[in-house]
Design an enzyme around this catalytic site. Structure first.
Site, PDB file in Angstrom:
ATOM      1  N   TYR A   1      52.215  35.385  38.080  1.00  0.00           N
ATOM      2  CA  TYR A   1      50.806  35.562  37.712  1.00  0.00           C
ATOM      3  C   TYR A   1      50.597  36.964  37.137  1.00  0.00           C
ATOM      4  CZ  TYR A   1      45.772  36.320  38.405  1.00  0.00           C
ATOM      5  OH  TYR A   1      44.443  36.631  38.236  1.00  0.00           O
TER       6      TYR A   1
ATOM      7  N   SER B   1      44.005  40.900  34.775  1.00  0.00           N
ATOM      8  CA  SER B   1      43.888  41.095  36.215  1.00  0.00           C
ATOM      9  C   SER B   1      44.429  42.465  36.583  1.00  0.00           C
ATOM     10  CB  SER B   1      44.696  40.016  36.948  1.00  0.00           C
ATOM     11  OG  SER B   1      44.804  40.316  38.324  1.00  0.00           O
TER      12      SER B   1
END
Length: 167
Positions: A137, A124
């Site tokens: 995350y 990401s």
């Protein structure tokens, strides 16, 4: 879903796996309706036995694994970091990083035996630039990048290519 459909359009036989079996079945049905080969399987990538079952079923059906795409991801811990639950951070690390590691570990023996394979993991942008409110995350996705770089160095000479992508 988009990855599975695209790979099928390129001629790959696909295993659509998801924690939601109905979603996986819909993806497989769409691929088959377009003339591709697909099967659906419920898989929780945080559970080693389910990932091993996925790989076993794939090899039984198709004889090999050429490409393993580890694309599961979700941010469980969200909001101000001081207010986040440690358990949610553990879930972030379990799904987003450990899930990639379990998929790679399960697929590697077949790839190494044949001296061919590709492992692709989704990271990401949060791994490199950060993202407020989803710190665990971002850390897990950064771990995906580091894991893939190290694994790539470990297995490249044996014909296995490993990369992470950060959409």
């Amino acid at each position: 879903k988009a990855i599975a459909v695209t790979l099928a359009k390129e001629g790959c036989s696909v295993v659509a796996c998801d924690i939601d079996l109905e979603g996986a079945k819909q993806t497989a049905a769409e691929i088959e309706a377009s003339g591709g080969k697909a099967m659906a399987m419920k898989t929780d990538v945080t559970k080693e036995n389910e990932v091993q079952d996925l790989v076993k079923a794939t090899i039984e059906k198709y004889g090999k694994i050429d490409i393993m795409v580890a694309n599961a991801g979700h941010a469980f811990a969200a909001g101000p970091f001081a207010d986040q639950k440690v358990e949610d951070g553990d879930k972030d690390i379990g799904l987003n990083m450990k899930g990639v590691m379990l998929c790679a570990k399960a697929a590697l023996p077949n790839m190494l035996e044949r001296k061919y394979g590709k492992i692709i993991a989704t990271s990401s942008g949060a791994a490199k630039r950060g993202a407020p409110g989803v710190e665990a995350y971002g850390a897990a996705k950064a771990g995906v990048g580091g894991f893939c770089k190290s694994l790539a160095l470990s297995v490249a000479a044996q014909g296995v290519n490993v990369n992470s992508v950060s959409p």
